[in-house]
Write an enzyme that holds these catalytic residues in place. Structure first.
Site, PDB file in Angstrom:
ATOM      1  N   ASN A  15      29.496  41.128  49.439  1.00 53.12           N
ATOM      2  CA  ASN A  15      28.670  41.214  47.889  1.00 53.12           C
ATOM      3  C   ASN A  15      29.729  40.956  46.633  1.00 53.12           C
ATOM      4  O   ASN A  15      30.744  40.688  46.083  1.00 53.12           O
ATOM      5  CB  ASN A  15      29.087  43.034  47.871  1.00 53.12           C
ATOM      6  N   TRP A  16      28.769  40.215  46.152  1.00 53.38           N
ATOM      7  CA  TRP A  16      29.551  39.202  44.450  1.00 53.38           C
ATOM      8  C   TRP A  16      29.340  39.854  44.197  1.00 53.38           C
ATOM      9  O   TRP A  16      30.021  39.837  42.465  1.00 53.38           O
ATOM     10  CB  TRP A  16      28.044  38.238  44.321  1.00 53.38           C
ATOM     11  N   LYS A  17      28.770  41.354  43.501  1.00 55.87           N
ATOM     12  CA  LYS A  17      28.972  42.225  42.657  1.00 55.87           C
ATOM     13  C   LYS A  17      28.430  40.962  40.456  1.00 55.87           C
ATOM     14  O   LYS A  17      27.426  41.118  41.510  1.00 55.87           O
ATOM     15  CB  LYS A  17      30.162  42.774  41.973  1.00 55.87           C
ATOM     16  N   HIS A 104      27.172  51.983  46.487  1.00 55.71           N
ATOM     17  CA  HIS A 104      28.853  51.484  46.050  1.00 55.71           C
ATOM     18  C   HIS A 104      29.870  52.329  45.068  1.00 55.71           C
ATOM     19  O   HIS A 104      28.443  52.638  44.349  1.00 55.71           O
ATOM     20  CB  HIS A 104      28.016  50.232  45.911  1.00 55.71           C
ATOM     21  N   GLU A 106      31.676  51.443  43.291  1.00 55.62           N
ATOM     22  CA  GLU A 106      31.298  51.107  41.375  1.00 55.62           C
ATOM     23  C   GLU A 106      30.411  51.891  40.849  1.00 55.62           C
ATOM     24  O   GLU A 106      30.187  52.418  39.765  1.00 55.62           O
ATOM     25  CB  GLU A 106      31.319  49.856  41.302  1.00 55.62           C
ATOM     26  N   GLU A 176      34.381  52.380  52.879  1.00 55.90           N
ATOM     27  CA  GLU A 176      35.155  51.362  51.837  1.00 55.90           C
ATOM     28  C   GLU A 176      36.320  52.652  51.023  1.00 55.90           C
ATOM     29  O   GLU A 176      35.254  53.171  49.993  1.00 55.90           O
ATOM     30  CB  GLU A 176      34.261  50.088  50.696  1.00 55.90           C
ATOM     31  N   GLY A 182      39.359  46.130  45.596  1.00 59.90           N
ATOM     32  CA  GLY A 182      39.425  45.080  45.222  1.00 59.90           C
ATOM     33  C   GLY A 182      41.163  45.417  44.371  1.00 59.90           C
ATOM     34  O   GLY A 182      41.499  44.943  43.502  1.00 59.90           O
ATOM     35  N   SER A 223      39.337  44.956  50.031  1.00 54.71           N
ATOM     36  CA  SER A 223      40.221  44.209  50.196  1.00 54.71           C
ATOM     37  C   SER A 223      39.627  43.619  51.951  1.00 54.71           C
ATOM     38  O   SER A 223      41.075  42.822  52.405  1.00 54.71           O
ATOM     39  CB  SER A 223      41.528  44.530  49.721  1.00 54.71           C
ATOM     40  N   GLY A 244      33.857  41.921  49.055  1.00 48.41           N
ATOM     41  CA  GLY A 244      33.978  41.393  47.863  1.00 48.41           C
ATOM     42  C   GLY A 244      34.705  40.449  47.535  1.00 48.41           C
ATOM     43  O   GLY A 244      34.156  39.010  47.675  1.00 48.41           O
ATOM     44  N   GLY A 245      36.031  40.402  47.046  1.00 46.09           N
ATOM     45  CA  GLY A 245      36.396  38.847  46.511  1.00 46.09           C
ATOM     46  C   GLY A 245      36.648  37.875  46.864  1.00 46.09           C
ATOM     47  O   GLY A 245      35.951  36.963  46.665  1.00 46.09           O
TER      48      GLY A 245
HETATM   49  P1  PGA Z   1      36.581  43.891  47.562  1.00 47.35           P
HETATM   50  O1  PGA Z   1      34.922  44.215  47.192  1.00 47.35           O
HETATM   51  O2  PGA Z   1      36.331  43.313  49.054  1.00 47.35           O
HETATM   52  O3  PGA Z   1      37.074  42.622  46.383  1.00 47.35           O
HETATM   53  O4  PGA Z   1      37.898  44.706  47.986  1.00 47.35           O
HETATM   54  C1  PGA Z   1      34.055  45.089  48.420  1.00 47.35           C
HETATM   55  C2  PGA Z   1      33.329  45.810  47.987  1.00 47.35           C
HETATM   56  O5  PGA Z   1      33.358  46.426  47.055  1.00 47.35           O
HETATM   57  O6  PGA Z   1      32.179  46.201  49.049  1.00 47.35           O
END
Ligand code: PGA
Length: 260
Positions: A15-17, A104, A106, A176, A182, A223, A244-245
């Site tokens: 997930n590159w957001k 998600h 967010e 999640e 994050g 994470s 994500g990251g």
């Molecule tokens: P993260 O993000 O790996 O940076 O914690 C995961 C996500 O929000 O899907």
């Protein structure tokens, strides 16, 4: 993707957001294309990358000869019309997507997305032939108040309410924990497994067990890194990860895939 029960394969979505612009996305995609053949894990992997909308087509073109598939980060529930700024499921399919992330945390937090909206998005995505990656998870406050199970059950049941799965469709539920995303502070795999059990039970409450086993899959996100991913997917119900990251650079993502 057809998922068969009790297989050993893993679904790993990046997930590159809103982190990479189109040029950066193209660069990461080129690098992934050049390195993906170096990944020789013991388990079969289904890697997916989810870039921002404007990068879907070029990233899809670059990765077309590889086993990496494309997903979007959101979708709207209408098919076409005067919905400024939104994107339809059929448009995602036309842009080369096989998957779409829905709900998600967010989006739930910053865009007011609720279970009903998630439900409508899942419905149109399945109808268009996309596999939704449905995100569920508790906030820190909800966990502290002992509400985790309740929140997970509500998000799964309300999200999927009244949506029968056809024989050819699949869904992926990403657990999640919102307070972990994050932060670099991953949770213990047993804690993730426990939540996966609650999600699994909620799915069984909604649909026949054979469909749960054959057409649904639960993955973990929050994470995830090359160092910890193995712990989440080595036992129990978790069959993949949403990253994500650690997916923003090709080297990091390839390291993560190689660690499986
Ligand atoms: P993260 O993000 O790996 O940076 O914690 C995961 C996500 O929000 O899907």
């Amino acid at each position: 993707m057809t998922m068969t029960p009790h297989t050993n394969d893993l679904f790993i979505a990046a997930n590159w957001k809103m982190n990479l612009d189109v040029r950066q996305s193209i660069n990461v995609a080129r690098s992934l294309r050049d390195k993906i053949s170096t990944v020789h894990g013991e388990r079969q992997l289904w890697p997916v990358v989810c870039p921002s909308f404007e990068a879907l087509v070029p990233v899809g073109e670059i990765l077309s000869g590889t086993n990496i598939q494309i997903g979007a980060q959101d979708v709207f529930w209408q098919e076409r019309g005067a919905y400024t700024g939104e994107i339809a499921a059929s448009m995602l399919v036309a842009a080369g997507c096989s998957y779409v992330i829905i709900g998600h945390s967010e989006r739930r937090r910053y865009l007011g997305e609720n279970d009903e909206m998630v439900n409508r998005k899942i419905r149109v995505s399945l109808a268009a032939g996309l596999t939704p990656i449905i995100c569920v998870g508790e906030t820190f406050e909800e966990r502290s108040a002992g509400m985790t199970d309740h929140v997970l059950m509500r998000q799964v049941i309300e999200g999927l309410k009244g949506i029968p799965l056809s024989k050819t469709s699949s869904i992926i539920i990403a657990y999640e924990p919102v307070w972990v995303i994050g932060t670099g502070q991953a949770i213990e795999p047993q804690m993730a497994q426990r939540s996966a059990q609650i999600i699994h039970q909620s799915l069984i409450d909604l649909m026949p067990q054979s469909i749960v086993e054959e057409q649904t899959r639960i993955i973990y996100g929050g994470s995830v890194s090359a160092e910890n991913v193995h712990g989440y997917v080595s036992t129990g119900l978790l069959e993949g990860a949403l990253v994500g990251g650690a997916s923003l650079s090709a080297t990091k993502f390839i390291n993560l895939l190689s660690s499986l």
